[in-house]
Design a protein around this motif. Sequence first.
Motif, mmCIF file in Angstrom:
data_model
loop_
_atom_site.group_PDB
_atom_site.id
_atom_site.type_symbol
_atom_site.label_atom_id
_atom_site.label_comp_id
_atom_site.label_asym_id
_atom_site.label_seq_id
_atom_site.Cartn_x
_atom_site.Cartn_y
_atom_site.Cartn_z
ATOM 1 N N ASN A 100 0.991 -1.183 0.062
ATOM 2 C CA ASN A 100 -0.121 0.047 0.098
ATOM 3 C C ASN A 100 0.945 1.336 -0.141
ATOM 4 O O ASN A 100 0.724 2.251 -0.718
ATOM 5 N N HIS A 106 -3.031 -1.597 -3.641
ATOM 6 C CA HIS A 106 -3.670 -1.069 -2.896
ATOM 7 C C HIS A 106 -4.797 -2.265 -2.277
ATOM 8 O O HIS A 106 -5.644 -2.414 -2.959
ATOM 9 N N SER A 107 -4.560 -2.887 -1.463
ATOM 10 C CA SER A 107 -5.278 -4.154 -0.737
ATOM 11 C C SER A 107 -4.748 -4.263 0.689
ATOM 12 O O SER A 107 -3.547 -4.504 0.828
ATOM 13 N N MET A 108 -5.390 -4.669 1.451
ATOM 14 C CA MET A 108 -5.342 -4.977 2.900
ATOM 15 C C MET A 108 -5.578 -6.650 2.885
ATOM 16 O O MET A 108 -5.595 -7.275 4.029
#
Length: 228
Positions: A100, A106-108
């Motif tokens: 990120n 962009h990822s959790m």
Amino acid sequence: MIKRTLSLSDVFMILINLIPLWGVWFDSWDPKQMFMIYCAESIILGLFTVLKMLIVTQIKKKDIWENNGAQTMVSGYFFILFFILHYGFFVSIQLAFFFNASGLLHSMNPLRILLAFPSLMDNYTKGLFLGFIAVYALVMLKDFIFNGEFRTVSLGKLMFSPYMRIFVQQFAVITGVIFLSFGGGKIFMLIFVSVKIFFEVFVNYERMLNLAEKRQRIREKINQSGKQ
């Protein structure tokens, strides 16, 4: 706790860590890609630890699990499951922060990040990834299989062995992302690799773990004698 002499395994680890540094400084490799390799190394280290624990479990079946001073004999598979969940949590945080903050993804979601790894790697990174796997495999064969350590090592010691390295690595990777965002990739790569090599190669974690086990046994004897 500094090593006075280096083994062949230590030399392998130094060389494989110097390759990304050389590439960034002298062949215009992308620093973000190289830091991605060090994130992937955490996964490689964890997988080889699980493999070692599986081998030991086939021999010992059970080992001592300590919880608040109480000791219980539990299956080796319990150690493995606990390690996967606990170590996986730390690695997931590292991966999510790096991807990120670096803007690569962009990822959790840890699973999405793992699945995205191959598509985000360039050819240099893929080659280094295979190189790290090869070095860890050689080190495991030399220091774990051929010398017979798998017959005597405790599952508890194996389970905790990667954590000292990953704490150092997580701090360095997270700090590195900050430097990368300001365009200081080359300078920080030099600092990062130097610190990483020192802590992973020259610090004698084996002796530290042995001393911790010895102190634990002494405390257990003192507690037992106090109860009698």
